[in-house]
Write a protein that holds these residues in place. Structure first.
Motif, PDB file in Angstrom:
ATOM      1  N   PHE A 228     -77.007   1.651 136.154  1.00  0.00           N
ATOM      2  CA  PHE A 228     -76.753   1.033 137.447  1.00  0.00           C
ATOM      3  C   PHE A 228     -77.994   0.314 137.956  1.00  0.00           C
ATOM      4  O   PHE A 228     -79.092   0.887 137.950  1.00  0.00           O
ATOM      5  CB  PHE A 228     -76.388   2.089 138.511  1.00  0.00           C
ATOM      6  N   PHE A 229     -77.815  -0.931 138.416  1.00  0.00           N
ATOM      7  CA  PHE A 229     -78.809  -1.506 139.301  1.00  0.00           C
ATOM      8  C   PHE A 229     -78.719  -0.762 140.623  1.00  0.00           C
ATOM      9  O   PHE A 229     -77.624  -0.501 141.132  1.00  0.00           O
ATOM     10  CB  PHE A 229     -78.534  -2.988 139.561  1.00  0.00           C
ATOM     11  N   VAL A 230     -79.858  -0.429 141.210  1.00  0.00           N
ATOM     12  CA  VAL A 230     -79.881   0.206 142.522  1.00  0.00           C
ATOM     13  C   VAL A 230     -80.998  -0.457 143.323  1.00  0.00           C
ATOM     14  O   VAL A 230     -82.104  -0.655 142.818  1.00  0.00           O
ATOM     15  CB  VAL A 230     -80.082   1.732 142.405  1.00  0.00           C
ATOM     16  N   ALA A 231     -80.695  -0.836 144.551  1.00  0.00           N
ATOM     17  CA  ALA A 231     -81.670  -1.545 145.383  1.00  0.00           C
ATOM     18  C   ALA A 231     -81.200  -1.518 146.823  1.00  0.00           C
ATOM     19  O   ALA A 231     -80.041  -1.168 147.113  1.00  0.00           O
ATOM     20  CB  ALA A 231     -81.827  -2.996 144.909  1.00  0.00           C
ATOM     21  N   ALA A 232     -82.095  -1.881 147.712  1.00  0.00           N
ATOM     22  CA  ALA A 232     -81.688  -2.127 149.090  1.00  0.00           C
ATOM     23  C   ALA A 232     -80.737  -3.318 149.104  1.00  0.00           C
ATOM     24  O   ALA A 232     -80.786  -4.179 148.220  1.00  0.00           O
ATOM     25  CB  ALA A 232     -82.906  -2.395 149.958  1.00  0.00           C
ATOM     26  N   GLY A 233     -79.892  -3.378 150.112  1.00  0.00           N
ATOM     27  CA  GLY A 233     -78.909  -4.454 150.184  1.00  0.00           C
ATOM     28  C   GLY A 233     -79.469  -5.768 150.668  1.00  0.00           C
ATOM     29  O   GLY A 233     -78.783  -6.790 150.626  1.00  0.00           O
ATOM     30  N   THR A 234     -80.733  -5.754 151.117  1.00  0.00           N
ATOM     31  CA  THR A 234     -81.383  -6.963 151.615  1.00  0.00           C
ATOM     32  C   THR A 234     -82.616  -7.275 150.771  1.00  0.00           C
ATOM     33  O   THR A 234     -83.110  -6.413 150.038  1.00  0.00           O
ATOM     34  CB  THR A 234     -81.819  -6.778 153.077  1.00  0.00           C
ATOM     35  N   THR A 235     -83.106  -8.487 150.903  1.00  0.00           N
ATOM     36  CA  THR A 235     -84.321  -8.873 150.188  1.00  0.00           C
ATOM     37  C   THR A 235     -85.557  -8.490 150.996  1.00  0.00           C
ATOM     38  O   THR A 235     -85.474  -8.138 152.175  1.00  0.00           O
ATOM     39  CB  THR A 235     -84.361 -10.388 149.945  1.00  0.00           C
ATOM     40  N   ASN A 236     -86.712  -8.604 150.338  1.00  0.00           N
ATOM     41  CA  ASN A 236     -87.976  -8.322 151.028  1.00  0.00           C
ATOM     42  C   ASN A 236     -88.627  -9.590 151.566  1.00  0.00           C
ATOM     43  O   ASN A 236     -89.807  -9.574 151.933  1.00  0.00           O
ATOM     44  CB  ASN A 236     -88.941  -7.590 150.094  1.00  0.00           C
ATOM     45  N   ALA A 237     -87.879 -10.666 151.616  1.00  0.00           N
ATOM     46  CA  ALA A 237     -88.392 -11.937 152.141  1.00  0.00           C
ATOM     47  C   ALA A 237     -87.634 -12.306 153.413  1.00  0.00           C
ATOM     48  O   ALA A 237     -86.406 -12.160 153.461  1.00  0.00           O
ATOM     49  CB  ALA A 237     -88.234 -13.045 151.107  1.00  0.00           C
ATOM     50  N   PRO A 238     -88.318 -12.803 154.430  1.00  0.00           N
ATOM     51  CA  PRO A 238     -87.658 -13.098 155.700  1.00  0.00           C
ATOM     52  C   PRO A 238     -86.958 -14.458 155.722  1.00  0.00           C
ATOM     53  O   PRO A 238     -87.079 -15.223 156.683  1.00  0.00           O
ATOM     54  CB  PRO A 238     -88.816 -13.053 156.698  1.00  0.00           C
ATOM     55  N   TYR A 239     -86.229 -14.747 154.644  1.00  0.00           N
ATOM     56  CA  TYR A 239     -85.545 -16.033 154.531  1.00  0.00           C
ATOM     57  C   TYR A 239     -84.129 -15.790 154.016  1.00  0.00           C
ATOM     58  O   TYR A 239     -83.874 -14.796 153.324  1.00  0.00           O
ATOM     59  CB  TYR A 239     -86.299 -16.962 153.564  1.00  0.00           C
ATOM     60  N   GLU A 240     -83.219 -16.693 154.327  1.00  0.00           N
ATOM     61  CA  GLU A 240     -81.878 -16.559 153.792  1.00  0.00           C
ATOM     62  C   GLU A 240     -81.909 -16.667 152.271  1.00  0.00           C
ATOM     63  O   GLU A 240     -82.637 -17.492 151.708  1.00  0.00           O
ATOM     64  CB  GLU A 240     -80.965 -17.640 154.380  1.00  0.00           C
ATOM     65  N   THR A 241     -81.135 -15.832 151.626  1.00  0.00           N
ATOM     66  CA  THR A 241     -81.112 -15.810 150.167  1.00  0.00           C
ATOM     67  C   THR A 241     -80.682 -17.151 149.590  1.00  0.00           C
ATOM     68  O   THR A 241     -81.235 -17.613 148.581  1.00  0.00           O
ATOM     69  CB  THR A 241     -80.179 -14.692 149.683  1.00  0.00           C
ATOM     70  N   PRO A 264     -79.764 -10.747 145.824  1.00  0.00           N
ATOM     71  CA  PRO A 264     -78.920 -11.377 144.803  1.00  0.00           C
ATOM     72  C   PRO A 264     -78.815 -10.548 143.529  1.00  0.00           C
ATOM     73  O   PRO A 264     -78.982 -11.037 142.409  1.00  0.00           O
ATOM     74  CB  PRO A 264     -79.628 -12.718 144.561  1.00  0.00           C
ATOM     75  N   ILE A 265     -78.541  -9.265 143.710  1.00  0.00           N
ATOM     76  CA  ILE A 265     -78.231  -8.345 142.625  1.00  0.00           C
ATOM     77  C   ILE A 265     -76.896  -7.701 142.968  1.00  0.00           C
ATOM     78  O   ILE A 265     -76.686  -7.260 144.104  1.00  0.00           O
ATOM     79  CB  ILE A 265     -79.320  -7.262 142.461  1.00  0.00           C
ATOM     80  N   ASP A 266     -75.994  -7.643 142.020  1.00  0.00           N
ATOM     81  CA  ASP A 266     -74.671  -7.075 142.267  1.00  0.00           C
ATOM     82  C   ASP A 266     -74.773  -5.546 142.296  1.00  0.00           C
ATOM     83  O   ASP A 266     -75.032  -4.915 141.267  1.00  0.00           O
ATOM     84  CB  ASP A 266     -73.712  -7.517 141.168  1.00  0.00           C
ATOM     85  N   LEU A 267     -74.553  -4.957 143.454  1.00  0.00           N
ATOM     86  CA  LEU A 267     -74.642  -3.509 143.626  1.00  0.00           C
ATOM     87  C   LEU A 267     -73.261  -2.852 143.658  1.00  0.00           C
ATOM     88  O   LEU A 267     -73.135  -1.685 144.043  1.00  0.00           O
ATOM     89  CB  LEU A 267     -75.408  -3.185 144.913  1.00  0.00           C
ATOM     90  N   THR A 268     -72.250  -3.592 143.229  1.00  0.00           N
ATOM     91  CA  THR A 268     -70.880  -3.073 143.281  1.00  0.00           C
ATOM     92  C   THR A 268     -70.738  -1.758 142.525  1.00  0.00           C
ATOM     93  O   THR A 268     -70.122  -0.801 143.011  1.00  0.00           O
ATOM     94  CB  THR A 268     -69.891  -4.101 142.707  1.00  0.00           C
ATOM     95  N   ALA A 269     -71.301  -1.671 141.322  1.00  0.00           N
ATOM     96  CA  ALA A 269     -71.109  -0.481 140.489  1.00  0.00           C
ATOM     97  C   ALA A 269     -71.708   0.756 141.139  1.00  0.00           C
ATOM     98  O   ALA A 269     -71.058   1.801 141.234  1.00  0.00           O
ATOM     99  CB  ALA A 269     -71.715  -0.704 139.107  1.00  0.00           C
ATOM    100  N   VAL A 270     -72.965   0.665 141.594  1.00  0.00           N
ATOM    101  CA  VAL A 270     -73.606   1.843 142.178  1.00  0.00           C
ATOM    102  C   VAL A 270     -72.949   2.242 143.494  1.00  0.00           C
ATOM    103  O   VAL A 270     -72.899   3.425 143.850  1.00  0.00           O
ATOM    104  CB  VAL A 270     -75.125   1.611 142.341  1.00  0.00           C
ATOM    105  N   ARG A 271     -72.391   1.270 144.193  1.00  0.00           N
ATOM    106  CA  ARG A 271     -71.724   1.575 145.459  1.00  0.00           C
ATOM    107  C   ARG A 271     -70.348   2.198 145.244  1.00  0.00           C
ATOM    108  O   ARG A 271     -69.974   3.128 145.947  1.00  0.00           O
ATOM    109  CB  ARG A 271     -71.609   0.301 146.303  1.00  0.00           C
ATOM    110  N   THR A 272     -69.610   1.698 144.271  1.00  0.00           N
ATOM    111  CA  THR A 272     -68.244   2.197 144.089  1.00  0.00           C
ATOM    112  C   THR A 272     -68.200   3.470 143.251  1.00  0.00           C
ATOM    113  O   THR A 272     -67.410   4.373 143.539  1.00  0.00           O
ATOM    114  CB  THR A 272     -67.356   1.125 143.428  1.00  0.00           C
TER     115      THR A 272
END
Length: 291
Positions: A228-241, A264-272
């Protein structure tokens, strides 16, 4: 009652950044924790604290005594953490040793630390870009450094261990993981140099969320070997993706559009599959990107 209450969990690499927080988290849930690390740490508190080498059959066997579950975090965590031979061999032999012994003992579940570097993107010496955004677990890899290769082969070892011994293994492709304070400093750097985060898809994870994901990896009702990719749902940059991708990857296909600072990483698998949702995300303004 928590599913980990009273369970004996062995944690390797317990003195590391993720390890210390994970041991504290599991202990708070009632787990009885054995740790195996290559040195001591004044903040490490566990039921059994062992110092040894995860490549050693004897040391790992001692650490796995009476274990119900395993968390394997021990690794040389950067290509520069040793010679190429050391980085590759320490990581790959350690993971094989831990999973092989755990599987042979009949331990039913292990969680291991893989990395977003299993994609080969962050440390690649060539000018490469991902096949598409958002990254997902099926994306093609392009590995050109020993650390990334070791993480890719750790995932292969997980699949082998499951097929050989039936031990269920969850491998997490962690991004940069750190405390909230240090992640904020990283975000400050990303504000000044957003290009620097491109190869990691501007991803991050708080150590507390890493520990939470490990809890879920140990307790989720699943079988098999899963990555699984696992990450925060937001980026660490203060700009729109979308603005970041327009600026730094205009020629890379996007499988969908991104809302705000969505990572911009698909977290669907780790979430579901695991029900994971980061609980500690950076609170950043959304600024116009001016290059």
């Amino acid at each position: 009652m928590n599913a980990l209450n009273g369970r004996r969990v062995t944690v390797t690499g317990a003195t590391g950044r993720i390890g210390l927080v994970t041991v504290e988290h599991l202990t708070a849930l009632g787990a009885v924790v054995t740790t195996l690390s290559n040195g001591e740490h004044p903040d490490l508190k566990a039921d059994r604290i062992l110092v040894g080498d995860t490549r050693s059959e004897t040391d790992v066997a001692q650490a796995l005594e009476d274990a119900d579950l395993v968390v394997h975090l021990a690794a040389l965590a950067h290509p520069s953490a040793g010679t190429p031979y050391d980085v590759y061999s320490v990581n790959v032999v350690s993971t094989f040793n831990v999973l092989a012994q755990a599987g042979a003992r009949g331990i039913k579940r292990a969680v291991i630390a893989s990395s977003i570097n299993a994609t080969g993107l962050p440390f690649n010496p060539h000018d490469i870009k991902p096949a598409y955004f958002p990254w997902d677990e099926k994306m093609a890899t392009d590995v050109a450094d020993p650390y990334s290769l070791s993480k890719q082969n750790d995932e292969n070892t997980a699949r082998m261990a499951w097929r050989r011994w039936g031990i269920d293994v969850v491998a997490f492709r962690f991004p940069h993981v750190n405390s909230g304070e240090l992640l904020q400093r990283q975000a400050d750097r990303a504000r000044e140099d957003p290009a620097g985060g491109f190869r990691e898809a501007w991803s991050y994870l708080d150590t507390r969320d890493a520990a939470y994901s490990i809890e879920l990896g140990l307790t989720a009702p699943l079988s098999g070997a899963h990555t699984f990719f696992v990450a925060a749902g937001t980026t660490n940059a203060p700009y729109e993706t979308e603005a970041l991708l327009d600026a730094f990857a205009p020629d890379v296909p996007r499988l969908r559009r991104f809302i705000g600072r969505e990572v911009p990483i698909d977290l669907t698998a780790v979430r579901t599959v695991l029900g994971f949702q980061a609980q500690h995300e950076l609170d950043l303004p959304t600024l116009p990107l001016e290059l």
